[in-house]
Design a protein around this motif. Structure first.
Motif, short mmCIF file in Angstrom:
data_model
loop_
_atom_site.label_atom_id
_atom_site.label_comp_id
_atom_site.label_asym_id
_atom_site.label_seq_id
_atom_site.Cartn_x
_atom_site.Cartn_y
_atom_site.Cartn_z
N ARG A 189 -2.53 -9.22 4.10
CA ARG A 189 -3.24 -8.67 5.25
C ARG A 189 -2.95 -7.17 5.30
O ARG A 189 -1.96 -6.73 5.86
N LEU A 190 -3.85 -6.41 4.70
CA LEU A 190 -3.61 -4.98 4.54
C LEU A 190 -3.47 -4.25 5.87
O LEU A 190 -2.63 -3.35 6.02
N ARG A 191 -4.25 -4.63 6.86
CA ARG A 191 -4.22 -3.94 8.14
C ARG A 191 -2.92 -4.16 8.89
O ARG A 191 -2.55 -3.37 9.76
N ALA A 192 -2.22 -5.23 8.54
CA ALA A 192 -0.97 -5.54 9.24
C ALA A 192 0.23 -4.82 8.63
O ALA A 192 1.32 -4.80 9.23
N LEU A 193 0.06 -4.19 7.48
CA LEU A 193 1.18 -3.51 6.81
C LEU A 193 1.52 -2.21 7.52
O LEU A 193 0.64 -1.45 7.90
N THR A 194 2.81 -1.96 7.69
CA THR A 194 3.28 -0.74 8.35
C THR A 194 3.72 0.29 7.32
O THR A 194 3.84 -0.01 6.12
N ARG A 195 3.98 1.52 7.79
CA ARG A 195 4.45 2.57 6.89
C ARG A 195 5.78 2.17 6.26
O ARG A 195 6.06 2.48 5.09
N HIS A 196 6.61 1.48 7.01
CA HIS A 196 7.90 0.99 6.53
C HIS A 196 7.73 0.03 5.36
O HIS A 196 8.58 -0.04 4.47
N GLN A 197 6.62 -0.72 5.35
CA GLN A 197 6.35 -1.67 4.28
C GLN A 197 5.62 -1.03 3.10
O GLN A 197 5.84 -1.40 1.95
N TRP A 198 4.75 -0.05 3.39
CA TRP A 198 3.96 0.57 2.33
C TRP A 198 4.81 1.35 1.34
O TRP A 198 4.50 1.40 0.14
N GLY A 199 5.91 1.95 1.79
CA GLY A 199 6.75 2.77 0.91
C GLY A 199 7.22 2.02 -0.33
O GLY A 199 6.89 2.40 -1.47
N PRO A 200 7.99 0.93 -0.16
CA PRO A 200 8.45 0.19 -1.35
C PRO A 200 7.32 -0.48 -2.11
O PRO A 200 7.42 -0.67 -3.33
N ILE A 201 6.23 -0.83 -1.43
CA ILE A 201 5.09 -1.44 -2.14
C ILE A 201 4.49 -0.45 -3.13
O ILE A 201 4.18 -0.80 -4.28
N LEU A 202 4.32 0.80 -2.71
CA LEU A 202 3.75 1.82 -3.60
C LEU A 202 4.69 2.12 -4.76
O LEU A 202 4.25 2.33 -5.90
N LEU A 203 5.99 2.15 -4.48
CA LEU A 203 6.96 2.36 -5.55
C LEU A 203 6.91 1.19 -6.54
O LEU A 203 7.00 1.39 -7.76
N LEU A 204 6.77 -0.02 -6.01
CA LEU A 204 6.68 -1.20 -6.86
C LEU A 204 5.44 -1.13 -7.74
O LEU A 204 5.47 -1.49 -8.92
N ALA A 205 4.33 -0.66 -7.19
CA ALA A 205 3.10 -0.51 -7.97
C ALA A 205 3.29 0.48 -9.12
O ALA A 205 2.85 0.24 -10.25
N LEU A 206 3.98 1.59 -8.82
CA LEU A 206 4.24 2.61 -9.85
C LEU A 206 5.11 2.04 -10.96
O LEU A 206 4.82 2.21 -12.15
N VAL A 207 6.16 1.32 -10.57
CA VAL A 207 7.08 0.74 -11.55
C VAL A 207 6.39 -0.35 -12.36
O VAL A 207 6.58 -0.46 -13.57
N PHE A 208 5.56 -1.16 -11.69
CA PHE A 208 4.85 -2.25 -12.35
C PHE A 208 3.98 -1.71 -13.49
O PHE A 208 4.04 -2.21 -14.62
N GLY A 209 3.18 -0.68 -13.20
CA GLY A 209 2.32 -0.12 -14.22
C GLY A 209 3.09 0.57 -15.33
O GLY A 209 2.78 0.40 -16.52
N THR A 210 4.12 1.34 -14.95
CA THR A 210 4.92 2.05 -15.95
C THR A 210 5.67 1.09 -16.86
O THR A 210 5.79 1.31 -18.07
N MET A 211 6.17 0.00 -16.29
CA MET A 211 6.91 -0.99 -17.06
C MET A 211 6.02 -1.60 -18.15
O MET A 211 6.41 -1.67 -19.33
#
Length: 271
Positions: free
Chosen positions: A49-71
């Protein structure tokens, strides 16, 4: 046990099949397709549920996306340069380091030494040594370790598999220009795309769903012990499927890394 064996073989077979598309798509193109497949599967499972995500949640999610692709990018490029068995063994040093860093037992110190000797042996100077490929394998190891730590953070902040699903989707979006560029400037063949899609299904979808099932029925220690077999499976698949044979010294080094993880996970813990 059968599910875990199937998951490991699926993961390594998918990487081997994906490497067959390297001459046409290159490692970057194969990773792009794999990211698309992973995003579709994880979005279907996680239903975020994208609209329910907070800034506190988006931070590690974006880092995870970066690491996922780089890995995945560093691993597949390493596979292209040094072969499946060595690349996966080097990548496996990431989660092994995480496990040993949290331990305080003498046996874990011994395991760290064994793993270090194995890694140094794999990277020993030779006339044919591809240092860039080895370095990319180590980058994949750092990314896998970061992936584990970030997944824990995302799991605590976002319920279910929603965080991982969003991270996979963001990573896929980043790779969209890559896919578009390939289609426009170097149209891929159907067989190459098929190999890349197979890599996405076998190395992303099947292992993820299998791990979800396995972790519900198998103790974490047993699961971690089996994970140590992945470098051996990768070496076997690379040898049988791709003709990437390893020498006796390399096999010994791979066995040392596997042994280090097996001893660390399997040794009894006090208290």
């Amino acid at each position: 046990m059968a599910v875990m064996v199937g998951s490991g073989l699926s993961n390594q077979t998918g990487a081997a099949i994906g490497s067959l598309a390297f001459p046409v798509l290159g490692p970057v193109g194969v990773v792009a397709v794999r990211q698309y497949v992973a995003a579709v599967v994880l979005l279907a499972v996680g239903r975020p549920r994208l609209r329910a995500l907070t800034r506190h949640q988006w931070g590690p999610i974006l880092l995870l996306a970066l690491v996922f692709g780089t890995m995945n990018l560093s691993l597949y490029t390493a596979i292209d340069r040094v072969g499946l068995g060595l690349a996966v063994t080097l990548e496996f040093l990431g989660p092994l380091t995480i496990a040993l860093a949290a331990a305080r037992r003498r046996v874990d110190a011994c395991c760290a030494v064994i793993a270090a000797v194995g890694a140094v042996t794999l990277m020993r100077p030779q006339a044919s040594t591809d240092y860039l490929g080895m370095g990319l394998g180590l980058i994949a190891a750092v990314c896998w370790a970061s992936y584990i730590l970030l997944n824990r953070t995302v799991g605590r902040r976002v319920p279910g598999a929603q965080g991982s699903a969003v991270a996979a989707a963001v990573s896929a979006l980043v790779f969209l220009p890559v896919g578009g560029g390939l289609v426009l400037h170097h149209p891929p063949t159907a067989s190459a795309v098929g190999c890349a899609v197979a890599a996405g299904v076998l190395s992303s979808a099947v292992p993820y769903l299998a791990d979800l099932f396995t972790l519900r029925h198998v103790p974490p220690a047993a699961f971690g012990l089996f994970m140590s077999v992945n470098p051996v499976l990768a070496a076997l698949v690379g040898w049988i499927g791709l003709g990437q044979g390893l020498g006796l010294v390399d096999w010994t080094a791979v066995a040392a890394v596997v042994l280090a993880n097996a001893l660390s996970v399997g040794a009894p813990r006090r208290g």
